[in-house]
Design an enzyme around this catalytic site. Structure first.
Site, PDB file in Angstrom:
ATOM      1  N   SER A  54       0.763  -1.243   0.000  1.00 16.54           N
ATOM      2  CA  SER A  54       0.000   0.000   0.000  1.00 16.54           C
ATOM      3  C   SER A  54       0.795   1.296   0.000  1.00 16.54           C
ATOM      4  O   SER A  54       1.444   1.642   0.989  1.00 16.54           O
ATOM      5  CB  SER A  54      -0.950   0.046   1.203  1.00 16.54           C
ATOM      6  OG  SER A  54      -1.855  -1.016   1.186  1.00 16.54           O
ATOM      7  N   GLN A  87       0.199   4.675   0.921  1.00 19.29           N
ATOM      8  CA  GLN A  87      -0.836   5.029   1.889  1.00 19.29           C
ATOM      9  C   GLN A  87      -0.436   6.232   2.722  1.00 19.29           C
ATOM     10  O   GLN A  87       0.712   6.669   2.740  1.00 19.29           O
ATOM     11  CB  GLN A  87      -1.108   3.848   2.818  1.00 19.29           C
ATOM     12  CG  GLN A  87       0.101   3.423   3.632  1.00 19.29           C
ATOM     13  CD  GLN A  87      -0.190   2.235   4.528  1.00 19.29           C
ATOM     14  OE1 GLN A  87      -0.389   2.396   5.724  1.00 19.29           O
ATOM     15  NE2 GLN A  87      -0.205   1.040   3.946  1.00 19.29           N
ATOM     16  N   HIS A 147      -2.058   8.097   6.691  1.00 14.18           N
ATOM     17  CA  HIS A 147      -3.021   7.998   7.784  1.00 14.18           C
ATOM     18  C   HIS A 147      -3.568   9.388   8.110  1.00 14.18           C
ATOM     19  O   HIS A 147      -2.798  10.344   8.219  1.00 14.18           O
ATOM     20  CB  HIS A 147      -2.376   7.378   9.016  1.00 14.18           C
ATOM     21  CG  HIS A 147      -1.750   6.050   8.748  1.00 14.18           C
ATOM     22  ND1 HIS A 147      -2.455   4.986   8.255  1.00 14.18           N
ATOM     23  CD2 HIS A 147      -0.472   5.627   8.871  1.00 14.18           C
ATOM     24  CE1 HIS A 147      -1.649   3.951   8.102  1.00 14.18           C
ATOM     25  NE2 HIS A 147      -0.439   4.316   8.463  1.00 14.18           N
ATOM     26  N   LYS A 191      -3.680   8.053  13.342  1.00  7.59           N
ATOM     27  CA  LYS A 191      -2.822   6.880  13.398  1.00  7.59           C
ATOM     28  C   LYS A 191      -1.363   7.223  13.105  1.00  7.59           C
ATOM     29  O   LYS A 191      -0.773   6.705  12.165  1.00  7.59           O
ATOM     30  CB  LYS A 191      -3.323   5.820  12.407  1.00  7.59           C
ATOM     31  CG  LYS A 191      -2.685   4.446  12.557  1.00  7.59           C
ATOM     32  CD  LYS A 191      -3.153   3.527  11.431  1.00  7.59           C
ATOM     33  CE  LYS A 191      -2.485   2.176  11.507  1.00  7.59           C
ATOM     34  NZ  LYS A 191      -2.789   1.319  10.345  1.00  7.59           N
ATOM     35  N   GLU A 216       2.458   6.598  13.428  1.00  5.07           N
ATOM     36  CA  GLU A 216       3.075   5.302  13.699  1.00  5.07           C
ATOM     37  C   GLU A 216       4.590   5.365  13.513  1.00  5.07           C
ATOM     38  O   GLU A 216       5.116   6.212  12.802  1.00  5.07           O
ATOM     39  CB  GLU A 216       2.472   4.208  12.813  1.00  5.07           C
ATOM     40  CG  GLU A 216       2.639   4.413  11.327  1.00  5.07           C
ATOM     41  CD  GLU A 216       1.886   3.384  10.495  1.00  5.07           C
ATOM     42  OE1 GLU A 216       0.985   2.713  11.024  1.00  5.07           O
ATOM     43  OE2 GLU A 216       2.190   3.265   9.300  1.00  5.07           O
ATOM     44  N   HIS A 253       3.622   6.934   2.600  1.00  4.09           N
ATOM     45  CA  HIS A 253       4.644   5.932   2.865  1.00  4.09           C
ATOM     46  C   HIS A 253       4.167   4.567   2.370  1.00  4.09           C
ATOM     47  O   HIS A 253       3.011   4.390   2.007  1.00  4.09           O
ATOM     48  CB  HIS A 253       4.977   5.860   4.360  1.00  4.09           C
ATOM     49  CG  HIS A 253       3.799   5.510   5.233  1.00  4.09           C
ATOM     50  ND1 HIS A 253       2.906   6.466   5.670  1.00  4.09           N
ATOM     51  CD2 HIS A 253       3.362   4.328   5.728  1.00  4.09           C
ATOM     52  CE1 HIS A 253       1.977   5.886   6.413  1.00  4.09           C
ATOM     53  NE2 HIS A 253       2.227   4.585   6.454  1.00  4.09           N
ATOM     54  N   ARG A 293      -5.551   4.515   1.050  1.00  2.00           N
ATOM     55  CA  ARG A 293      -4.646   3.849   0.108  1.00  2.00           C
ATOM     56  C   ARG A 293      -4.829   4.385  -1.304  1.00  2.00           C
ATOM     57  O   ARG A 293      -5.906   4.836  -1.670  1.00  2.00           O
ATOM     58  CB  ARG A 293      -4.897   2.340   0.108  1.00  2.00           C
ATOM     59  CG  ARG A 293      -4.697   1.661   1.465  1.00  2.00           C
ATOM     60  CD  ARG A 293      -5.014   0.174   1.392  1.00  2.00           C
ATOM     61  NE  ARG A 293      -4.817  -0.487   2.670  1.00  2.00           N
ATOM     62  CZ  ARG A 293      -5.741  -0.586   3.622  1.00  2.00           C
ATOM     63  NH1 ARG A 293      -6.949  -0.067   3.399  1.00  2.00           N
ATOM     64  NH2 ARG A 293      -5.491  -1.193   4.759  1.00  2.00           N
ATOM     65  N   LYS A 351      -6.778  -3.725  -2.088  1.00  2.00           N
ATOM     66  CA  LYS A 351      -7.831  -3.165  -1.245  1.00  2.00           C
ATOM     67  C   LYS A 351      -8.377  -1.870  -1.840  1.00  2.00           C
ATOM     68  O   LYS A 351      -7.877  -1.345  -2.835  1.00  2.00           O
ATOM     69  CB  LYS A 351      -7.289  -2.924   0.170  1.00  2.00           C
ATOM     70  CG  LYS A 351      -6.933  -4.202   0.921  1.00  2.00           C
ATOM     71  CD  LYS A 351      -6.485  -3.900   2.338  1.00  2.00           C
ATOM     72  CE  LYS A 351      -6.189  -5.173   3.114  1.00  2.00           C
ATOM     73  NZ  LYS A 351      -5.765  -4.889   4.512  1.00  2.00           N
TER      74      LYS A 351
END
Length: 429
Positions: A104, A106, A108, A131, A133, A272, A291, A297
């Site tokens: 992905s 993606q 957040h 999110k 991380e 990222h 994504r 997905k």
């Protein structure tokens, strides 16, 4: 309330995970008596925490979840500050990831966007939390993180012409080159140029992407060229996600390589992707992901384009450098524990590495809950109010608020553990 609890956690089996015993997730899971290894299965993630999509349970009482335990007395288990700030919930989600194929392109969402997306499409964005991380490499690790310096992107556009020029648009390519050469454009104007380039590319139709990938792969670049490695990475990604638009992201995002123990942080609205390797990952307790490529997905391309900050710069700026941990029971920095402390309140991570047998390290975070995973070696974990518990690689423990614990190594090869915790002294309450 002062007891350390061993946890039982369940892995997931996404297609991108490493297969069988090659996966660190599977290796760690073999310590759980209820787990049976299947050498044909992908083992992608091990979730440690209270997120409903991967709830941990107590090893001594599998019918009782960690969330249920905490709910019995949130202030005692989490500490008053953590319980108050995070509505009586564990604020972080701890993971192990084992990555065989890329996952992905993606980002957040920040807290405001997360709440908006959850309200509008709760079936896709299942919680209203942000999110942020952080990942720490367990093996050699490869990832994409943040936009490259504009000079690097422009250099790729020049060299890989007409492929990249077609994707970003001729006028955007000229604007990018002007922004780089003038060296006087305001940062906000440069970000807008980058957004225009990235938006045009991400909204390109599939037929054009397929044709430009074919053009790209028809190139024969000498192994001594500075562009040889990036073309090889594009070829590798194409074997995993054939003709995927996300492959071209490697020309826009920093490719970073981490050795074990090295780390990087991903803030809200930053692009990222993980490419390969095993890592420890910690995040705010959320599963919100927007994504746009390298995935089967759901892709929310326009939301991703609009949400990104378009900050750009070298990959080294994304790294989180560990510092010697100073336990609250001592004024002397630890010889064995390294602190990774990202710029958010929900979590910090500690790496404890005891290099030989017969060494111990006492960890006192002075408030807040913790989850500990043993990634190598054998020994024991103990706290003042209970007898030592034996441990080995793959064992996972929940440590309640304000309970200092001691890790002891028995093995001549030593002991290595990672601890996620909520550091109350960093709060701005």
């Amino acid at each position: 309330m002062n007891k350390i609890h061993r946890l039982s956690c369940v892995p997931n089996n996404y297609h991108w995970g490493k297969i069988g015993a090659n996966s660190k997730v599977a290796q760690f899971m073999t310590s759980d008596e209820s787990f049976t290894l299947n050498e044909n299965n992908h083992y992608s993630e091990l979730w440690m925490g209270t997120h409903p999509s991967g709830m941990s349970v107590l090893a001594e009482a599998p019918s009782k979840s960690l969330d249920h335990l905490i709910s019995q007395d949130p202030v005692a288990y989490l500490g008053e500050k953590v319980a108050t700030k995070y509505n009586n919930k564990l604020p972080f989600l701890f993971k192990v990831l084992s990555i065989q194929t890329a996952l992905s392109i993606q980002a957040h969402p920040d807290i405001n966007l997360a709440q908006k997306l959850h309200k509008e499409r709760f079936e896709v964005y299942k919680d209203p939390n942000h999110k942020p991380e952080m990942s720490i490499a367990l093996t050699d690790f490869e990832a994409l993180s943040g936009f490259r310096p504009l000079e690097e992107i422009s250099k790729f556009v020049d060299y890989f012409h007409p492929e990249l020029t077609t994707l970003i648009g001729e006028q955007n390519a000229k604007d990018l080159k002007h922004a780089v050469s003038s060296n006087t454009a305001p940062p906000q104007d440069c970000k807008q140029v980058l957004k225009n380039c990235f938006s045009h590319y991400m909204l390109t139709d599939a037929a054009t992407v397929t044709q430009q990938l074919a053009n790209l792969f028809s190139r024969d670049i000498d192994s001594t060229s500075e562009f040889f490695e990036i073309l090889n990475l594009a070829r590798r990604l194409n074997t995993q996600y054939e003709n995927d638009i996300g492959i071209f992201c490697i020309f826009f995002l920093n490719v970073i390589h981490l050795s074990p123990g090295e780390s990087f942080f991903m803030g809200a609205n930053e692009p990222h992707a993980y490419i390969y390797g095993d890592c420890i990952e910690c995040m705010a307790s959320s599963d919100n992901v927007v994504r746009a490529g390298l995935t089967p997905k759901y892709r929310d391309v326009e939301v991703l384009i609009d949400m990104l900050t378009y900050q750009y710069g070298p990959g080294k700026d994304k790294l989180t450098v560990g510092t010697p941990f100073k336990s609250f029971s001592s004024s002397t920095p630890s010889k064995y524990s390294t602190l990774y402390n990202p710029p958010i309140d929900e979590f910090s991570v500690l790496r404890t590495n005891l290099p030989t047998g017969n060494i111990e390290e006492t960890v006192n975070i002075n408030g807040g809950p913790a989850i500990v995973i043993i990634v190598n070696g054998s020994g024991s974990i103990s706290c003042p109010s209970s007898a030592p518990l034996k441990l080995k690689s793959g064992y996972i423990f929940f440590v309640p608020n304000n309970v200092p614990f001691t890790l002891s190594s028995y093995d001549s090869d030593g002991l290595e553990a990672y601890t996620a915790f909520c550091h109350i002294n960093s709060f701005h309450l």
